[in-house]
Design a protein around this motif. Structure first.
Motif, mmCIF file in Angstrom:
data_model
loop_
_atom_site.group_PDB
_atom_site.id
_atom_site.type_symbol
_atom_site.label_atom_id
_atom_site.label_comp_id
_atom_site.label_asym_id
_atom_site.label_seq_id
_atom_site.Cartn_x
_atom_site.Cartn_y
_atom_site.Cartn_z
ATOM 1 N N GLY A 199 -3.396 15.771 23.066
ATOM 2 C CA GLY A 199 -1.967 15.113 22.361
ATOM 3 C C GLY A 199 -1.774 16.056 20.903
ATOM 4 N N THR A 200 -0.247 16.017 20.823
ATOM 5 C CA THR A 200 0.079 16.803 19.587
ATOM 6 C C THR A 200 0.775 15.895 18.806
ATOM 7 O OG1 THR A 200 0.715 18.731 21.345
ATOM 8 C CG2 THR A 200 2.364 18.457 18.440
ATOM 9 N N PRO A 201 -0.464 15.597 17.481
ATOM 10 C CA PRO A 201 0.735 15.016 16.070
ATOM 11 C C PRO A 201 2.230 15.121 15.843
ATOM 12 C CG PRO A 201 -1.339 16.581 15.730
ATOM 13 C CD PRO A 201 -0.891 16.929 16.659
ATOM 14 N N PRO A 202 2.569 13.881 15.462
ATOM 15 C CA PRO A 202 3.743 15.167 15.243
ATOM 16 C C PRO A 202 4.173 15.864 14.324
ATOM 17 C CG PRO A 202 3.820 11.899 14.844
ATOM 18 C CD PRO A 202 2.399 12.915 15.366
ATOM 19 N N PRO A 203 5.643 16.065 13.717
ATOM 20 C CA PRO A 203 5.886 17.403 13.080
ATOM 21 C C PRO A 203 5.058 16.898 11.933
ATOM 22 C CG PRO A 203 7.141 17.708 14.775
ATOM 23 C CD PRO A 203 6.634 15.832 14.638
ATOM 24 N N ASP A 224 1.184 -1.147 0.401
ATOM 25 C CA ASP A 224 -0.508 -0.057 0.075
ATOM 26 C C ASP A 224 1.226 1.328 -0.521
ATOM 27 O OD1 ASP A 224 -3.040 1.379 2.160
ATOM 28 O OD2 ASP A 224 -2.025 1.867 0.264
ATOM 29 N N SER A 225 1.477 1.570 -1.276
ATOM 30 C CA SER A 225 1.888 2.777 -1.623
ATOM 31 C C SER A 225 0.870 4.747 -1.059
ATOM 32 C CB SER A 225 2.913 3.049 -2.752
ATOM 33 O OG SER A 225 1.928 2.415 -3.655
ATOM 34 N N THR A 226 -0.389 4.398 0.065
ATOM 35 C CA THR A 226 -1.418 5.503 -0.938
ATOM 36 C C THR A 226 -0.957 6.607 -0.338
ATOM 37 O OG1 THR A 226 -2.881 3.806 0.073
ATOM 38 C CG2 THR A 226 -3.672 6.120 0.141
ATOM 39 N N ALA A 227 0.312 6.754 0.642
ATOM 40 C CA ALA A 227 0.738 8.281 1.139
ATOM 41 C C ALA A 227 1.770 7.422 1.944
ATOM 42 C CB ALA A 227 0.287 9.161 1.444
ATOM 43 N N ALA A 228 3.087 8.020 1.579
ATOM 44 C CA ALA A 228 4.273 7.812 2.808
ATOM 45 C C ALA A 228 5.519 8.931 3.088
ATOM 46 C CB ALA A 228 5.166 5.948 1.691
ATOM 47 N N VAL A 229 5.970 8.153 3.697
ATOM 48 C CA VAL A 229 7.397 9.004 4.564
ATOM 49 C C VAL A 229 8.307 9.075 3.451
ATOM 50 C CG1 VAL A 229 8.009 10.175 5.930
ATOM 51 C CG2 VAL A 229 5.948 10.336 6.339
ATOM 52 N N VAL A 230 9.585 9.997 3.055
ATOM 53 C CA VAL A 230 10.824 9.046 2.570
ATOM 54 C C VAL A 230 11.684 10.351 3.159
ATOM 55 C CG1 VAL A 230 12.093 9.038 0.531
ATOM 56 C CG2 VAL A 230 9.465 8.981 0.291
ATOM 57 N N GLU A 231 12.514 9.526 3.768
ATOM 58 C CA GLU A 231 13.829 10.112 4.766
ATOM 59 C C GLU A 231 15.004 9.624 4.424
ATOM 60 O OE1 GLU A 231 13.196 9.847 9.058
ATOM 61 O OE2 GLU A 231 11.844 8.452 8.833
ATOM 62 N N ILE A 241 0.815 8.216 7.340
ATOM 63 C CA ILE A 241 2.239 8.871 6.862
ATOM 64 C C ILE A 241 3.181 8.893 8.494
ATOM 65 C CG2 ILE A 241 3.436 11.231 6.925
ATOM 66 C CD1 ILE A 241 0.660 11.551 4.900
ATOM 67 N N ASP A 242 2.931 8.892 9.281
ATOM 68 C CA ASP A 242 3.747 8.931 10.340
ATOM 69 C C ASP A 242 3.966 7.631 10.824
ATOM 70 O OD1 ASP A 242 3.750 11.959 10.892
ATOM 71 O OD2 ASP A 242 1.556 10.926 10.835
ATOM 72 N N ARG A 243 3.215 6.477 10.611
ATOM 73 C CA ARG A 243 3.902 5.238 10.819
ATOM 74 C C ARG A 243 3.732 4.499 12.088
ATOM 75 N NH1 ARG A 243 6.997 3.023 5.153
ATOM 76 N NH2 ARG A 243 5.770 3.660 3.825
ATOM 77 N N LEU A 258 -7.191 11.894 10.508
ATOM 78 C CA LEU A 258 -6.036 11.850 11.275
ATOM 79 C C LEU A 258 -5.893 10.871 11.784
ATOM 80 C CD1 LEU A 258 -4.141 13.697 12.828
ATOM 81 C CD2 LEU A 258 -4.998 13.803 15.060
ATOM 82 N N LEU A 259 -6.532 9.400 11.764
ATOM 83 C CA LEU A 259 -6.277 7.810 11.745
ATOM 84 C C LEU A 259 -5.149 8.059 10.331
ATOM 85 C CD1 LEU A 259 -6.256 5.669 14.278
ATOM 86 C CD2 LEU A 259 -7.820 4.840 12.188
ATOM 87 N N TYR A 260 -5.788 7.741 9.785
ATOM 88 C CA TYR A 260 -5.583 7.613 8.470
ATOM 89 C C TYR A 260 -3.993 8.035 8.288
ATOM 90 C CZ TYR A 260 -4.110 7.737 3.495
ATOM 91 O OH TYR A 260 -3.482 7.393 1.679
ATOM 92 N N ARG A 261 -3.724 9.648 8.730
ATOM 93 C CA ARG A 261 -2.139 10.003 8.476
ATOM 94 C C ARG A 261 -1.510 8.948 9.361
ATOM 95 N NH1 ARG A 261 0.158 16.298 11.390
ATOM 96 N NH2 ARG A 261 2.433 14.241 11.578
#
Length: 337
Positions: free
Chosen positions: A312-316, A32-39, A81-83, A74-77
């Protein structure tokens, strides 16, 4: 197998039980590459020695991820994204175990597909599950005598046994089991997931079957429960130009079978809904606006410490956004990833 839309928000699966992140038997890792984070690597940049992360615009959707966004963006994120890590769930893990048993049972000749044979598969499949997903061992870390584990395995046995009152495996010869499917729409959106079972009649009619270890939803929630199945029907139609004759949800928790016979208008409607959903996810990815949608299921969510609804505060948020890759592979697939 996928979780259905009813109750999928805030860490709760379609069976009404909390789950731990993506369904364990959803599809191969990384599919599932719907959205992801690249580092630090492809698509990444550095600023003052710091790695700048980028969020990839969505390129694909699965039923689980679509359900996550519909019920709580937000759960999706957090998941895609944040994983963020999530604890394993006893209910979801039990579902994974039962699915594995029902899949493996069809390896035996028809006459040997009995309830005792199916229940005898449970210990071995539990061992395999612990090997492939060591984190599930945490579920019984505080159970030195094995009492809770024995109860849990007994519940799995009862679910497996109940299936024999709903379907007769000696009369079934599935065309496919745990079938990975993927299709690309004209828009470029890829749809993907894993179907529990595909039956094909001698006349060529196709039936898509999904097992649920929870209870059947109330009538007012049946449409949500069928979303996943119509999603699969859409993928099969796009791949094979065949509209499945029947969609069947087998609820082992309550002993119910929910069926629906789709028509072309159903699949076209689902496709429009998914395209609108895709655009909404793209917009959220680009703007960084992921609104929480609180429900009674939030109590099961593992991410309360990061959720504004609980202080709470979501990650940056990772920026900038770069376009997702689409069309990099074949138009669609049915079979092993």
């Amino acid at each position: 197998m996928e979780t259905s839309t009813e109750g999928a928000a805030a860490g709760c699966g379609g069976d009404g039980a909390p789950v731990a992140g993506p369904a364990a038997d959803e599809y191969p890792a990384g599919a599932d590459s719907t959205a992801a984070v690249v580092e630090a690597g492809e698509g990444a940049a550095t600023a003052g020695g710091m790695v700048v992360r980028s969020a990839i615009a969505p390129a694909s959707l699965s039923p689980s991820r679509a359900s996550d966004f519909m019920q709580c963006p937000l759960l999706y994120r957090f998941r895609v994204i944040d994983r963020l890590p999530e604890k394993p769930s006893a209910a979801a893990t039990k579902g994974t175990l039962v699915h594995a048993v029902l899949e493996r049972l069809f390896d035996a000749p028809a006459a040997e597909r009995t309830a005792p044979r199916a229940k005898s598969l449970i210990p071995g499949q539990w061992d395999r599950l612990r090997e492939s997903r060591p984190e599930v061992v945490e579920l019984f870390a505080d159970d030195p005598e094995g009492e809770r584990l024995a109860t849990w395995l007994g519940e799995a046995e009862r679910l497996v046994e109940r299936w024999f009152g709903l379907e007769d495996p000696t009369r079934l010869e599935p065309a496919e089991r745990e079938l990975f499917v993927e299709a690309e729409l004209d828009s470029g959106l890829r749809l993907r997931g894993i179907i529990d079972r595909v039956d094909v009649a001698p006349t060529g009619e196709v039936r898509i079957v999904d097992y649920k270890t929870g209870k059947a939803p109330r009538p007012e929630y049946s449409e949500g429960a069928l979303f996943q199945m119509k999603f699969y029907a859409l993928v099969v139609w796009r791949l094979k130009n065949v509209i499945p004759r029947r969609l069947q949800l087998v609820y082992l928790g309550s002993g119910d079978v929910l069926t629906y016979d789709p028509v072309l208008a159903d699949l076209e409607r689902v496709e429009r809904k998914l395209l609108a959903l895709w655009e909404a996810i793209r917009e959220a990815t680009e703007t960084g606006v992921w609104r929480p949608r609180p429900t009674k299921l939030c109590g099961w969510c593992d991410h309360q410490a990061h959720c504004p609804e609980f202080g709470g505060t979501p990650p940056p948020y990772p920026l900038p956004v770069r376009a997702g890759e689409s069309g990099a592979g074949p138009q669609g697939r049915m079979g092993p990833d």
